[in-house]
Design a protein around this motif. Structure first.
Motif, mmCIF file in Angstrom:
data_model
loop_
_atom_site.group_PDB
_atom_site.id
_atom_site.type_symbol
_atom_site.label_atom_id
_atom_site.label_comp_id
_atom_site.label_asym_id
_atom_site.label_seq_id
_atom_site.Cartn_x
_atom_site.Cartn_y
_atom_site.Cartn_z
ATOM 1 N N LEU A 77 0.831 -1.206 0.000
ATOM 2 C CA LEU A 77 0.000 0.000 0.000
ATOM 3 C C LEU A 77 0.869 1.262 0.000
ATOM 4 C CD1 LEU A 77 -3.054 0.860 0.331
ATOM 5 C CD2 LEU A 77 -2.515 1.116 2.742
ATOM 6 N N LEU A 78 1.918 1.267 0.819
ATOM 7 C CA LEU A 78 2.778 2.451 0.928
ATOM 8 C C LEU A 78 3.677 2.656 -0.285
ATOM 9 C CD1 LEU A 78 3.917 2.252 4.647
ATOM 10 C CD2 LEU A 78 2.338 3.879 3.644
ATOM 11 N N SER A 79 4.141 1.573 -0.881
ATOM 12 C CA SER A 79 5.125 1.708 -1.951
ATOM 13 C C SER A 79 4.523 1.729 -3.348
ATOM 14 C CB SER A 79 6.159 0.593 -1.856
ATOM 15 O OG SER A 79 5.528 -0.658 -2.019
ATOM 16 N N GLU A 80 3.418 1.010 -3.581
ATOM 17 C CA GLU A 80 2.868 0.910 -4.921
ATOM 18 C C GLU A 80 1.583 1.709 -5.136
ATOM 19 O OE1 GLU A 80 2.225 -3.189 -5.803
ATOM 20 O OE2 GLU A 80 4.321 -3.723 -5.522
ATOM 21 N N VAL A 81 0.668 1.614 -4.198
ATOM 22 C CA VAL A 81 -0.678 2.125 -4.432
ATOM 23 C C VAL A 81 -0.801 3.622 -4.146
ATOM 24 C CG1 VAL A 81 -3.104 1.872 -3.811
ATOM 25 C CG2 VAL A 81 -1.645 -0.135 -3.958
ATOM 26 N N LEU A 82 -0.481 4.050 -2.941
ATOM 27 C CA LEU A 82 -0.681 5.457 -2.577
ATOM 28 C C LEU A 82 0.150 6.435 -3.415
ATOM 29 C CD1 LEU A 82 -1.040 5.224 1.308
ATOM 30 C CD2 LEU A 82 -2.824 5.427 -0.408
ATOM 31 N N PRO A 83 1.404 6.134 -3.769
ATOM 32 C CA PRO A 83 2.133 7.091 -4.617
ATOM 33 C C PRO A 83 1.570 7.231 -6.031
ATOM 34 C CG PRO A 83 3.660 5.623 -3.510
ATOM 35 C CD PRO A 83 2.296 5.094 -3.261
ATOM 36 N N ASN A 84 0.832 6.247 -6.526
ATOM 37 C CA ASN A 84 0.316 6.282 -7.893
ATOM 38 C C ASN A 84 -1.097 6.843 -8.007
ATOM 39 O OD1 ASN A 84 2.682 5.195 -8.883
ATOM 40 N ND2 ASN A 84 1.969 3.107 -8.647
ATOM 41 N N LEU A 85 -1.717 7.242 -6.900
ATOM 42 C CA LEU A 85 -3.064 7.804 -6.956
ATOM 43 C C LEU A 85 -3.029 9.194 -7.581
ATOM 44 C CD1 LEU A 85 -4.527 6.805 -3.483
ATOM 45 C CD2 LEU A 85 -5.100 5.844 -5.688
ATOM 46 N N LYS A 86 -4.071 9.499 -8.371
ATOM 47 C CA LYS A 86 -4.165 10.811 -9.002
ATOM 48 C C LYS A 86 -4.588 11.855 -7.971
ATOM 49 C CE LYS A 86 -5.901 8.757 -13.206
ATOM 50 N NZ LYS A 86 -7.076 8.619 -14.039
ATOM 51 N N ASP A 87 -3.998 13.021 -8.035
ATOM 52 C CA ASP A 87 -4.333 14.156 -7.167
ATOM 53 C C ASP A 87 -4.359 13.762 -5.692
ATOM 54 O OD1 ASP A 87 -4.608 15.653 -9.478
ATOM 55 O OD2 ASP A 87 -6.754 15.223 -9.628
ATOM 56 N N PHE A 88 -3.389 12.980 -5.275
ATOM 57 C CA PHE A 88 -3.355 12.506 -3.888
ATOM 58 C C PHE A 88 -2.421 13.394 -3.079
ATOM 59 C CE2 PHE A 88 -1.531 9.725 -0.583
ATOM 60 C CZ PHE A 88 -2.688 9.429 0.097
ATOM 61 N N LYS A 89 -2.965 14.002 -2.039
ATOM 62 C CA LYS A 89 -2.160 14.849 -1.170
ATOM 63 C C LYS A 89 -1.925 14.199 0.185
ATOM 64 C CE LYS A 89 -3.626 19.062 -3.415
ATOM 65 N NZ LYS A 89 -4.661 18.661 -4.327
ATOM 66 N N GLY A 90 -2.823 13.327 0.590
ATOM 67 C CA GLY A 90 -2.694 12.644 1.874
ATOM 68 C C GLY A 90 -4.044 12.162 2.347
ATOM 69 N N LEU A 91 -4.022 11.357 3.380
ATOM 70 C CA LEU A 91 -5.250 10.825 3.967
ATOM 71 C C LEU A 91 -5.729 11.775 5.058
ATOM 72 C CD1 LEU A 91 -4.032 7.157 4.357
ATOM 73 C CD2 LEU A 91 -5.511 8.050 2.583
ATOM 74 N N VAL A 92 -6.990 12.100 5.027
ATOM 75 C CA VAL A 92 -7.563 13.028 5.999
ATOM 76 C C VAL A 92 -8.229 12.216 7.107
ATOM 77 C CG1 VAL A 92 -9.185 14.918 6.336
ATOM 78 C CG2 VAL A 92 -7.975 14.694 4.169
ATOM 79 N N PRO A 93 -7.806 12.414 8.363
ATOM 80 C CA PRO A 93 -8.491 11.709 9.452
ATOM 81 C C PRO A 93 -9.906 12.257 9.631
ATOM 82 C CG PRO A 93 -6.797 13.143 10.333
ATOM 83 C CD PRO A 93 -6.691 13.198 8.840
ATOM 84 N N SER A 94 -10.840 11.372 9.834
ATOM 85 C CA SER A 94 -12.229 11.801 9.979
ATOM 86 C C SER A 94 -12.452 12.447 11.341
ATOM 87 C CB SER A 94 -13.168 10.607 9.800
ATOM 88 O OG SER A 94 -12.916 9.651 10.795
ATOM 89 N N LYS A 95 -13.573 13.135 11.470
ATOM 90 C CA LYS A 95 -13.890 13.808 12.725
ATOM 91 C C LYS A 95 -14.210 12.815 13.824
ATOM 92 C CE LYS A 95 -15.355 17.962 10.493
ATOM 93 N NZ LYS A 95 -16.350 18.467 9.614
#
Length: 178
Positions: A101-119
């Protein structure tokens, strides 16, 4: 031993001890399991079968079907019908998926800035949803089978006591949380 597991034991544990004070070693937060879940809003067997198969390809572990606990007239689902699938990853499988997930998937997402923690972020769990699943290399090879998959819900379960500990632990693993 996986790279992330070794990194946790050699680096992250000592960082947590220096940042927060613990009286026992069992109190140090650690990643317990990762739960992957597809929730289908219909009882269409093609979508459920495709999501079940894709979950099996992504994790290399057999999942289980989740069934409807009660009927839903609006979605035309009867009690006991399959409505999704779940895989629970622990130990080595968990760290292997996390590294993928850290090495392949998340870096290749379009317009990905980071994961937002929910309220409603819990003290022991962190959840997020992936909509674009073609970034998994295994699914990319047979993309025509997985064109209409529902979003994948990923939940990290830890044994942390506070939200600060949870976010510090996940940030130590280099999970891009804003």
């Amino acid at each position: 031993m996986n790279i992330l597991e070794n990194y946790y034991k050699k680096v992250i544990r000592y960082d947590l001890i220096n940042k927060f004070s613990y009286s026992r070693l069992e109190d140090i937060p650690k990643l317990k399991k990762i739960i992957l879940n597809f929730g289908c809003k219909s009882d269409d067997i093609k979508i459920i079968a495709a999501s079940f198969f894709s979950l099996e390809l992504i994790t290399a572990k057999r999942g289980s079907l989740s069934t409807a606990k009660r009927a839903n007239i609006l979605l035309k689902i009867r009690k006991g019908y399959p409505v999704g699938c779940v895989v629970v990853l622990q130990k080595t499988e968990m760290y292997t998926f996390f590294l993928k997930l850290l090495s392949e998937v998340l870096p290749n997402l379009k317009d990905f800035k980071g994961l937002v923690p929910s309220k409603n972020l819990g003290k022991t769990s962190f959840s997020f949803t992936l909509k674009d699943l073609i970034n998994f290399k295994v699914l990319e090879k047979q993309f025509y089978l997985f064109t209409n998959l529902p979003p994948l819900n990923i939940t990290f379960i830890t044994n942390s006591k506070t939200k600060k500990e949870l976010l510090y632990l996940l940030n130590s693993f280099k999970l891009p949380i804003l």
